[in-house]
Design a protein around this motif. Sequence first.
Motif, PDB file in Angstrom:
ATOM      1  N   VAL A 143      17.761   8.369 -10.663  1.00 27.34           N
ATOM      2  CA  VAL A 143      16.860   9.252  -9.903  1.00 27.34           C
ATOM      3  C   VAL A 143      15.468   9.251 -10.513  1.00 27.34           C
ATOM      4  CG1 VAL A 143      16.390  11.637  -9.253  1.00 27.34           C
ATOM      5  CG2 VAL A 143      18.710  10.725  -9.046  1.00 27.34           C
ATOM      6  N   PHE A 144      15.392   9.358 -11.843  1.00 29.41           N
ATOM      7  CA  PHE A 144      14.091   9.372 -12.507  1.00 29.41           C
ATOM      8  C   PHE A 144      13.367   8.039 -12.340  1.00 29.41           C
ATOM      9  CE2 PHE A 144      15.981  12.630 -15.678  1.00 29.41           C
ATOM     10  CZ  PHE A 144      15.705  13.665 -14.797  1.00 29.41           C
ATOM     11  N   ARG A 145      14.108   6.943 -12.377  1.00 32.39           N
ATOM     12  CA  ARG A 145      13.488   5.627 -12.166  1.00 32.39           C
ATOM     13  C   ARG A 145      12.914   5.520 -10.750  1.00 32.39           C
ATOM     14  NH1 ARG A 145      12.267   0.976 -14.764  1.00 32.39           N
ATOM     15  NH2 ARG A 145      13.628  -0.348 -13.509  1.00 32.39           N
ATOM     16  N   PHE A 146      13.626   6.064  -9.779  1.00 29.00           N
ATOM     17  CA  PHE A 146      13.136   6.042  -8.399  1.00 29.00           C
ATOM     18  C   PHE A 146      11.824   6.815  -8.278  1.00 29.00           C
ATOM     19  CE2 PHE A 146      12.927   8.310  -4.308  1.00 29.00           C
ATOM     20  CZ  PHE A 146      12.786   7.230  -3.448  1.00 29.00           C
ATOM     21  N   LEU A 147      11.776   8.016  -8.848  1.00 35.69           N
ATOM     22  CA  LEU A 147      10.573   8.840  -8.767  1.00 35.69           C
ATOM     23  C   LEU A 147       9.432   8.227  -9.577  1.00 35.69           C
ATOM     24  CD1 LEU A 147      12.275  12.348  -9.013  1.00 35.69           C
ATOM     25  CD2 LEU A 147      11.226  11.317  -6.993  1.00 35.69           C
ATOM     26  N   GLU A 148       9.768   7.611 -10.689  1.00 33.66           N
ATOM     27  CA  GLU A 148       8.769   6.890 -11.478  1.00 33.66           C
ATOM     28  C   GLU A 148       8.137   5.788 -10.631  1.00 33.66           C
ATOM     29  OE1 GLU A 148       8.816   5.000 -15.994  1.00 33.66           O
ATOM     30  OE2 GLU A 148      10.402   4.450 -14.590  1.00 33.66           O
ATOM     31  N   GLY A 149       8.965   5.077  -9.863  1.00 31.63           N
ATOM     32  CA  GLY A 149       8.459   4.032  -8.983  1.00 31.63           C
ATOM     33  C   GLY A 149       7.606   4.580  -7.856  1.00 31.63           C
ATOM     34  N   CYS A 150       7.989   5.738  -7.300  1.00 32.26           N
ATOM     35  CA  CYS A 150       7.197   6.355  -6.224  1.00 32.26           C
ATOM     36  C   CYS A 150       5.772   6.624  -6.688  1.00 32.26           C
ATOM     37  CB  CYS A 150       7.854   7.655  -5.765  1.00 32.26           C
ATOM     38  SG  CYS A 150       9.355   7.434  -4.787  1.00 32.26           S
ATOM     39  N   PHE A 151       5.628   7.237  -7.854  1.00 36.01           N
ATOM     40  CA  PHE A 151       4.288   7.537  -8.356  1.00 36.01           C
ATOM     41  C   PHE A 151       3.574   6.267  -8.810  1.00 36.01           C
ATOM     42  CE2 PHE A 151       6.027  11.858  -8.654  1.00 36.01           C
ATOM     43  CZ  PHE A 151       4.943  12.602  -8.186  1.00 36.01           C
ATOM     44  N   GLY A 152       4.305   5.334  -9.363  1.00 42.46           N
ATOM     45  CA  GLY A 152       3.688   4.096  -9.808  1.00 42.46           C
ATOM     46  C   GLY A 152       3.193   3.230  -8.668  1.00 42.46           C
ATOM     47  N   SER A 153       3.710   3.442  -7.474  1.00 43.59           N
ATOM     48  CA  SER A 153       3.338   2.591  -6.329  1.00 43.59           C
ATOM     49  C   SER A 153       1.859   2.657  -6.003  1.00 43.59           C
ATOM     50  CB  SER A 153       4.151   2.990  -5.094  1.00 43.59           C
ATOM     51  OG  SER A 153       3.790   4.294  -4.662  1.00 43.59           O
ATOM     52  N   CYS A 154       1.206   3.761  -6.349  1.00 46.02           N
ATOM     53  CA  CYS A 154      -0.214   3.912  -6.026  1.00 46.02           C
ATOM     54  C   CYS A 154      -1.040   2.804  -6.673  1.00 46.02           C
ATOM     55  CB  CYS A 154      -0.711   5.275  -6.492  1.00 46.02           C
ATOM     56  SG  CYS A 154      -2.480   5.525  -6.226  1.00 46.02           S
ATOM     57  N   GLY A 155      -0.791   2.544  -7.963  1.00 48.59           N
ATOM     58  CA  GLY A 155      -1.553   1.518  -8.663  1.00 48.59           C
ATOM     59  C   GLY A 155      -1.342   0.145  -8.073  1.00 48.59           C
ATOM     60  N   VAL A 156      -0.101  -0.161  -7.686  1.00 48.62           N
ATOM     61  CA  VAL A 156       0.215  -1.483  -7.148  1.00 48.62           C
ATOM     62  C   VAL A 156      -0.384  -1.674  -5.761  1.00 48.62           C
ATOM     63  CG1 VAL A 156       2.084  -3.011  -6.446  1.00 48.62           C
ATOM     64  CG2 VAL A 156       2.315  -1.641  -8.525  1.00 48.62           C
ATOM     65  N   THR A 157      -0.267  -0.657  -4.910  1.00 44.89           N
ATOM     66  CA  THR A 157      -0.682  -0.791  -3.514  1.00 44.89           C
ATOM     67  C   THR A 157      -2.184  -0.604  -3.313  1.00 44.89           C
ATOM     68  OG1 THR A 157       1.474   0.066  -2.833  1.00 44.89           O
ATOM     69  CG2 THR A 157      -0.250   0.021  -1.176  1.00 44.89           C
ATOM     70  N   ASN A 158      -2.748   0.402  -3.962  1.00 43.24           N
ATOM     71  CA  ASN A 158      -4.139   0.752  -3.693  1.00 43.24           C
ATOM     72  C   ASN A 158      -5.142  -0.094  -4.462  1.00 43.24           C
ATOM     73  OD1 ASN A 158      -3.119   2.690  -2.041  1.00 43.24           O
ATOM     74  ND2 ASN A 158      -4.075   4.426  -3.055  1.00 43.24           N
ATOM     75  N   ALA A 159      -4.693  -0.825  -5.486  1.00 36.77           N
ATOM     76  CA  ALA A 159      -5.634  -1.607  -6.285  1.00 36.77           C
ATOM     77  C   ALA A 159      -6.357  -2.641  -5.435  1.00 36.77           C
ATOM     78  CB  ALA A 159      -4.901  -2.281  -7.447  1.00 36.77           C
ATOM     79  N   GLY A 160      -5.628  -3.328  -4.560  1.00 33.27           N
ATOM     80  CA  GLY A 160      -6.252  -4.323  -3.695  1.00 33.27           C
ATOM     81  C   GLY A 160      -7.289  -3.701  -2.778  1.00 33.27           C
ATOM     82  N   ALA A 161      -6.993  -2.502  -2.259  1.00 32.28           N
ATOM     83  CA  ALA A 161      -7.950  -1.811  -1.403  1.00 32.28           C
ATOM     84  C   ALA A 161      -9.191  -1.404  -2.197  1.00 32.28           C
ATOM     85  CB  ALA A 161      -7.295  -0.590  -0.771  1.00 32.28           C
ATOM     86  N   SER A 162      -9.021  -1.000  -3.446  1.00 32.13           N
ATOM     87  CA  SER A 162     -10.162  -0.631  -4.287  1.00 32.13           C
ATOM     88  C   SER A 162     -11.052  -1.842  -4.554  1.00 32.13           C
ATOM     89  CB  SER A 162      -9.675  -0.035  -5.616  1.00 32.13           C
ATOM     90  OG  SER A 162      -8.981   1.172  -5.409  1.00 32.13           O
ATOM     91  N   ILE A 163     -10.428  -3.002  -4.759  1.00 34.55           N
ATOM     92  CA  ILE A 163     -11.213  -4.224  -4.945  1.00 34.55           C
ATOM     93  C   ILE A 163     -12.022  -4.513  -3.681  1.00 34.55           C
ATOM     94  CG2 ILE A 163     -11.078  -6.731  -5.248  1.00 34.55           C
ATOM     95  CD1 ILE A 163     -10.573  -5.161  -7.793  1.00 34.55           C
ATOM     96  N   ALA A 164     -11.398  -4.351  -2.515  1.00 33.34           N
ATOM     97  CA  ALA A 164     -12.108  -4.569  -1.249  1.00 33.34           C
ATOM     98  C   ALA A 164     -13.267  -3.587  -1.086  1.00 33.34           C
ATOM     99  CB  ALA A 164     -11.135  -4.449  -0.079  1.00 33.34           C
ATOM    100  N   ASP A 165     -13.132  -2.380  -1.648  1.00 32.45           N
ATOM    101  CA  ASP A 165     -14.219  -1.405  -1.599  1.00 32.45           C
ATOM    102  C   ASP A 165     -15.429  -1.859  -2.404  1.00 32.45           C
ATOM    103  OD1 ASP A 165     -12.572   0.284  -0.152  1.00 32.45           O
ATOM    104  OD2 ASP A 165     -11.988   1.487  -1.891  1.00 32.45           O
ATOM    105  N   MET A 166     -15.185  -2.570  -3.507  1.00 32.34           N
ATOM    106  CA  MET A 166     -16.256  -2.887  -4.454  1.00 32.34           C
ATOM    107  C   MET A 166     -16.854  -4.273  -4.303  1.00 32.34           C
ATOM    108  SD  MET A 166     -14.856  -1.293  -8.064  1.00 32.34           S
ATOM    109  CE  MET A 166     -13.318  -2.232  -8.066  1.00 32.34           C
TER     110      MET A 166
END
Length: 462
Positions: A118-141
Amino acid sequence: MVIGWDGEDDPECPYNWPRRRILANTGMLTILTFLIPLTSSIIAPGVPEIMLEFHNSSNELAAFVVSVFVLGLAVGPLLLSPLSEIYGRLIIYHISNVGFVAFSVACAVAPSLEALIVFRFLEGCFGSCGVTNAGASIADMVPEERRGKYLAAVSAGTLLGPILGPVIAGFLITAKGWRWVFWLVTIVSGAMSIVMLLLGRETYHPVILQRRVDRLRKVTGNSGLRSKFDDGLTPLGHLRRGIVRPLKLLMRSPLSLVCALYLAVVYGYLYLMFSSVTVVFQQQYGIHGELAGLVFLGLGVGNLIGMVMTSIVTDGAIKRIGAAGQEIKPEVRMKLAPLGGLCLPAGLFIYGWTAEYHIHWIVPILGMTVMGIGNMISLLSILLYLIDSFNIYSASALAANSVVRSVGGAVLPLAGLSMFSALGVGWGISLLGFIALAFIPIPILILRNGEWLRTHFEVRNL
C-alpha cells in the motif's frame, strides 16, 4: 483588456529566461525524473529478503512489490497533471515531493507485506508528478527547435533510474538490509525537495501571465484586465475539465491511444526485465549478491546510446527544416522510431536464446543493450511527439500516455517468472519478441500518417 507577453523578448516569458535559469530548472527536473524511477526498481534485489521476513512465498506478490509502484505512477497523473494546468507546475511539485518523502519513510518502517504494498502504491502516486510533468515543464521553457536535448536529459532519468536502482541496492541491501534502500530514497528526495523549494521557478505560461494580470489589477484598479489564456472558467470548472482531459485524449484521439498502447508494451517489457533479470542470471550463470545488480548496466548503456541518437537526429532535423523556412511538423520527432521498434525485438531474441544456452554472460548483456537502445528511442521519440502535438495541454497528453504505459509496466511483470518457468527463458523471451515484432508497424504508421490522424481527429474543447 487582454494581457499577453510584451513582445517576443518579454523577460518573464520562460522562453526568454537566462540559460543558467533554464539549466538549473532542467537539472532539478532531471534529478527528480532519475530518483522516482530509481525508486520503482531499487527494491528488486531485496525482494527475496522481504518475502522471507514477512513469511510469504507467492511469486505474484514478489513481483507485485516491485510493480505496484508503477501502478501508482499510472493513477497519480490523472489528478496531479490537470492540477498543474490550473495552479501551476511548481506548487504541485512541492506537494508531490512532500508526499513522496512521507511514504518513503512509511515504506522503510512497514510492519507487514500488505502495508509495504500500500505504501509503495501511494509513494508511486506522489512520485508520478515528477515523471509526468517534467516533459511539460521543459516544453514551457524551451522552444521546439531546442527541446530535444533538454527532454532527452529528463527522459534519461526515466530509463536510467530503474536500471541503476538494482545496482545500488545490490550493495546496500547486502550491507544494511532492504529497509535501508527506502531510507536512502528518503534522504535524497528530502534534500531534493528542499532544493526545489528554494530554487524552483514557475514555468507554466498561463499561471505566470495570470500573476501579471493580478499585479496590474491591484496597481490600476481595473478589474476588467484578463490574461490571453483566460477562458472564463472558475478553478473548479478548470479542475473538472482538467481531470477528464487525459481520458478525453485517450478516448477521442486515436493518435494518443496508439502512442499509449505502444509505450505500454515498451514500458511493460522494461519492468518485466527488472523482475526477471536477476533470477535469470542467478539460475543460468550463478551470478549472485552485489554482482547481480551490475547486469542491468547493459540496459543503461543502451539507453544512453538511444538518448544521444534521438536528441541529435531529431533536433538536427528540426533545425534544418527551420533554416529552410519550411513548416516544422511534430512527425519529424518520429524519424528514428522505426529503428527503435526493430531494436526492441532484436535485443529480446539475443538476450533470451543466449541465456537459454548459457553462452558467455556478456552476450545476453549485449542483447539487453540493443533492447535498451530500442526502449529509449521509442520512449523519447513518442514523448517529444506528444509534447509538440498537444503544446499547452502537453501535461495532460503525457499523463494520458503515462497512465496506459504504467499499467503495462505494472501488469506485465506479474507474468514474467511464471512464464519463464513454463516456457523456459528462450521461448518465454521469444514470445515477448514476437509481440514486439507485431508492434513494429505502429511507429511507421505514425511517421507516415500522423499528420492525417492529428488533423482529422483533433480533440477540441479540452
